[in-house]
Design a protein around this motif. Sequence first.
Motif, PDB file in Angstrom:
ATOM      1  N   LEU A 138      10.803 -68.580 -53.771  1.00  0.00           N
ATOM      2  CA  LEU A 138       9.502 -68.163 -53.251  1.00  0.00           C
ATOM      3  C   LEU A 138       9.547 -68.107 -51.730  1.00  0.00           C
ATOM      4  O   LEU A 138      10.041 -69.038 -51.080  1.00  0.00           O
ATOM      5  CB  LEU A 138       8.415 -69.124 -53.716  1.00  0.00           C
ATOM      6  CG  LEU A 138       6.978 -68.847 -53.239  1.00  0.00           C
ATOM      7  CD1 LEU A 138       5.987 -69.221 -54.332  1.00  0.00           C
ATOM      8  CD2 LEU A 138       6.651 -69.655 -51.978  1.00  0.00           C
ATOM      9  N   LEU A 139       9.031 -67.022 -51.178  1.00  0.00           N
ATOM     10  CA  LEU A 139       8.959 -66.834 -49.730  1.00  0.00           C
ATOM     11  C   LEU A 139       7.560 -66.352 -49.360  1.00  0.00           C
ATOM     12  O   LEU A 139       7.031 -65.439 -49.998  1.00  0.00           O
ATOM     13  CB  LEU A 139       9.979 -65.796 -49.260  1.00  0.00           C
ATOM     14  CG  LEU A 139      11.448 -66.202 -49.211  1.00  0.00           C
ATOM     15  CD1 LEU A 139      12.304 -64.974 -48.998  1.00  0.00           C
ATOM     16  CD2 LEU A 139      11.689 -67.202 -48.107  1.00  0.00           C
ATOM     17  N   LEU A 140       6.969 -66.968 -48.332  1.00  0.00           N
ATOM     18  CA  LEU A 140       5.677 -66.546 -47.818  1.00  0.00           C
ATOM     19  C   LEU A 140       5.847 -66.198 -46.342  1.00  0.00           C
ATOM     20  O   LEU A 140       6.344 -67.017 -45.562  1.00  0.00           O
ATOM     21  CB  LEU A 140       4.634 -67.654 -47.978  1.00  0.00           C
ATOM     22  CG  LEU A 140       3.238 -67.355 -47.438  1.00  0.00           C
ATOM     23  CD1 LEU A 140       2.599 -66.214 -48.220  1.00  0.00           C
ATOM     24  CD2 LEU A 140       2.352 -68.592 -47.486  1.00  0.00           C
ATOM     25  N   THR A 141       5.463 -64.979 -45.978  1.00  0.00           N
ATOM     26  CA  THR A 141       5.588 -64.539 -44.590  1.00  0.00           C
ATOM     27  C   THR A 141       4.247 -64.009 -44.100  1.00  0.00           C
ATOM     28  O   THR A 141       3.367 -63.670 -44.893  1.00  0.00           O
ATOM     29  CB  THR A 141       6.649 -63.439 -44.440  1.00  0.00           C
ATOM     30  OG1 THR A 141       6.185 -62.239 -45.082  1.00  0.00           O
ATOM     31  CG2 THR A 141       7.968 -63.861 -45.060  1.00  0.00           C
ATOM     32  N   ASP A 142       4.123 -63.939 -42.767  1.00  0.00           N
ATOM     33  CA  ASP A 142       2.931 -63.337 -42.194  1.00  0.00           C
ATOM     34  C   ASP A 142       3.166 -61.845 -41.982  1.00  0.00           C
ATOM     35  O   ASP A 142       4.193 -61.289 -42.397  1.00  0.00           O
ATOM     36  CB  ASP A 142       2.544 -64.037 -40.895  1.00  0.00           C
ATOM     37  CG  ASP A 142       3.649 -63.989 -39.849  1.00  0.00           C
ATOM     38  OD1 ASP A 142       4.615 -63.206 -40.030  1.00  0.00           O
ATOM     39  OD2 ASP A 142       3.570 -64.726 -38.858  1.00  0.00           O
ATOM     40  N   ALA A 143       2.219 -61.190 -41.325  1.00  0.00           N
ATOM     41  CA  ALA A 143       2.326 -59.750 -41.133  1.00  0.00           C
ATOM     42  C   ALA A 143       3.503 -59.366 -40.253  1.00  0.00           C
ATOM     43  O   ALA A 143       3.998 -58.235 -40.323  1.00  0.00           O
ATOM     44  CB  ALA A 143       1.024 -59.207 -40.534  1.00  0.00           C
ATOM     45  N   GLN A 207       1.011 -58.534 -51.425  1.00  0.00           N
ATOM     46  CA  GLN A 207       0.345 -58.855 -50.173  1.00  0.00           C
ATOM     47  C   GLN A 207      -1.071 -59.327 -50.453  1.00  0.00           C
ATOM     48  O   GLN A 207      -1.691 -58.924 -51.431  1.00  0.00           O
ATOM     49  CB  GLN A 207       0.332 -57.657 -49.226  1.00  0.00           C
ATOM     50  CG  GLN A 207      -0.423 -56.448 -49.746  1.00  0.00           C
ATOM     51  CD  GLN A 207      -0.512 -55.332 -48.714  1.00  0.00           C
ATOM     52  OE1 GLN A 207      -0.331 -55.571 -47.538  1.00  0.00           O
ATOM     53  NE2 GLN A 207      -0.785 -54.117 -49.173  1.00  0.00           N
ATOM     54  N   PHE A 208      -1.591 -60.198 -49.578  1.00  0.00           N
ATOM     55  CA  PHE A 208      -2.939 -60.712 -49.742  1.00  0.00           C
ATOM     56  C   PHE A 208      -3.445 -61.191 -48.379  1.00  0.00           C
ATOM     57  O   PHE A 208      -2.684 -61.365 -47.430  1.00  0.00           O
ATOM     58  CB  PHE A 208      -2.961 -61.870 -50.756  1.00  0.00           C
ATOM     59  CG  PHE A 208      -2.103 -63.037 -50.371  1.00  0.00           C
ATOM     60  CD1 PHE A 208      -2.626 -64.120 -49.685  1.00  0.00           C
ATOM     61  CD2 PHE A 208      -0.745 -63.058 -50.686  1.00  0.00           C
ATOM     62  CE1 PHE A 208      -1.833 -65.188 -49.322  1.00  0.00           C
ATOM     63  CE2 PHE A 208       0.057 -64.124 -50.334  1.00  0.00           C
ATOM     64  CZ  PHE A 208      -0.496 -65.194 -49.642  1.00  0.00           C
ATOM     65  N   GLN A 212      -8.248 -64.343 -43.264  1.00  0.00           N
ATOM     66  CA  GLN A 212      -8.471 -63.016 -42.667  1.00  0.00           C
ATOM     67  C   GLN A 212      -7.209 -62.464 -41.984  1.00  0.00           C
ATOM     68  O   GLN A 212      -7.301 -61.643 -41.071  1.00  0.00           O
ATOM     69  CB  GLN A 212      -9.626 -63.080 -41.663  1.00  0.00           C
ATOM     70  CG  GLN A 212     -10.957 -63.468 -42.303  1.00  0.00           C
ATOM     71  CD  GLN A 212     -12.096 -63.501 -41.312  1.00  0.00           C
ATOM     72  OE1 GLN A 212     -11.883 -63.418 -40.108  1.00  0.00           O
ATOM     73  NE2 GLN A 212     -13.317 -63.619 -41.822  1.00  0.00           N
ATOM     74  N   LYS A 213      -6.048 -62.906 -42.433  1.00  0.00           N
ATOM     75  CA  LYS A 213      -4.790 -62.399 -41.897  1.00  0.00           C
ATOM     76  C   LYS A 213      -3.905 -61.933 -43.063  1.00  0.00           C
ATOM     77  O   LYS A 213      -3.924 -62.512 -44.144  1.00  0.00           O
ATOM     78  CB  LYS A 213      -4.055 -63.476 -41.093  1.00  0.00           C
ATOM     79  CG  LYS A 213      -4.791 -63.882 -39.820  1.00  0.00           C
ATOM     80  CD  LYS A 213      -3.983 -64.918 -39.042  1.00  0.00           C
ATOM     81  CE  LYS A 213      -4.709 -65.324 -37.763  1.00  0.00           C
ATOM     82  NZ  LYS A 213      -3.935 -66.347 -36.996  1.00  0.00           N
TER      83      LYS A 213
END
Length: 442
Positions: A138-143, A207-208, A212-213
């Motif tokens: 599992l990987l979570l990244t920002d924009a 994506q989600f 608010q980011k």
Amino acid sequence: MALKRPDHVLRLTRLSSQSRLNLLCAALTLLALILQQQYLGTDMLLSAGICAFFLALAILQQRALAPLHREIQALILHAQNLQDGSFNTSANQLRVHELKPLADSLNQMSAQLRSERATLYQRELLLDTVLQSSPTALLLTDAADTVLMSNPAARRLLHQGKAFDGSKLFSVATDKPELHKALTGRQQGLIRLDNAEQSVWHLSVSQFQLNQKLHWLYLLKPLTREIQREELNAWKKLLRVIGHELNNTLAPLSSLAFSGKAMADKQHLAALSQLFDTISERCLHLNQFVQAYIQFAKLPAPKLAPVNWPRLINQLQDQYDFELLGQLPVLQWQADPQQLTQLLLNILKNAHESGSAPEQISLRLLEQNTALTLCVQDGGGGIPDDVLQHVLVPFYTSKTTGSGIGLTLCRDIIEAHGGTISLRNNAGGLLVSLTLPRHDGF
């Protein structure tokens, strides 16, 4: 149009109840003194009595309101505790009487918040446990493609087990071009990795919005075992069909060969009798060959029982020579004794057929609380890398007389026990590692 209150009225409404009562007593005192002057004339003693009366009235009302003030302070303290996130306190019931309904409401709110926080904590703990132990990476990244979170499976797959949170996504997995390309390009679907323990993975990207980011979530699920299991099941179905058809053919052939040999012997036709002997021999050999495959295709589910390790080791050493390294397991482990024996015999047989000297073949049992690893090492020079990738595929063999089901049967047995098998070249030979999980209740 709403009327605006005068400033002096607004200032009065901002006073506390105690100040308002004191102000009322002062106003009544002043009114009484004015009435005295108007109707009774100047009398210092009466004026002093009037002032003393209203002063005593102010003191009495202040004392009368003191319990209510204490109740209010208790409720304020309780509300402050709730605001600070302390839900284990409650309003002091010994000091709250007039405002008891409000105190009861605050207590109910505390209990509800406490229960919800406990539930939320348990869910977070469960989610963290699942993420930490899940084989799915599992990987979570920002924009900006900065890695915000990764679980152990992702770190093992992408960065040799090292943490890389805070790094850019395109800076990891550079040694795996296919995976690196799929991640940076967000290409969903199957990915095949060469020279990896799990060679087939499925990538899903979503994506989600969080706070608010924009965020991206990457899930890499290993599919190698599932694909191998389905492939094995397909081979077993094919073997059962072929075995059934061959048995239907071999049975009458064997019967005809036996009858033909009997007739040839009566007529003293030696050449014809020898021909029927050859047919019978080949039918017998083919039947044994087919039965071996059918046995593999109809491997029953393991019947778990406590393993008697001294007895098992003695049975193995009666068949093949090897050196037992280390100590036998102390904990109690469950397995199917017959299948486990067959599994180790197949591996030891391959070790002896590799050309290794018997004294170079060893068995070591590494015990942990949740799993037992059985390691068989030989000194036969190992297996070429291009062959090592296919040794667990059904019917694949590099031997001229091999059937190609030995190691496949080993994999089928250990996976039926919930374990795994791995092979790698090590110390001038082949190291076969079998991981047997510890079942509940032991």
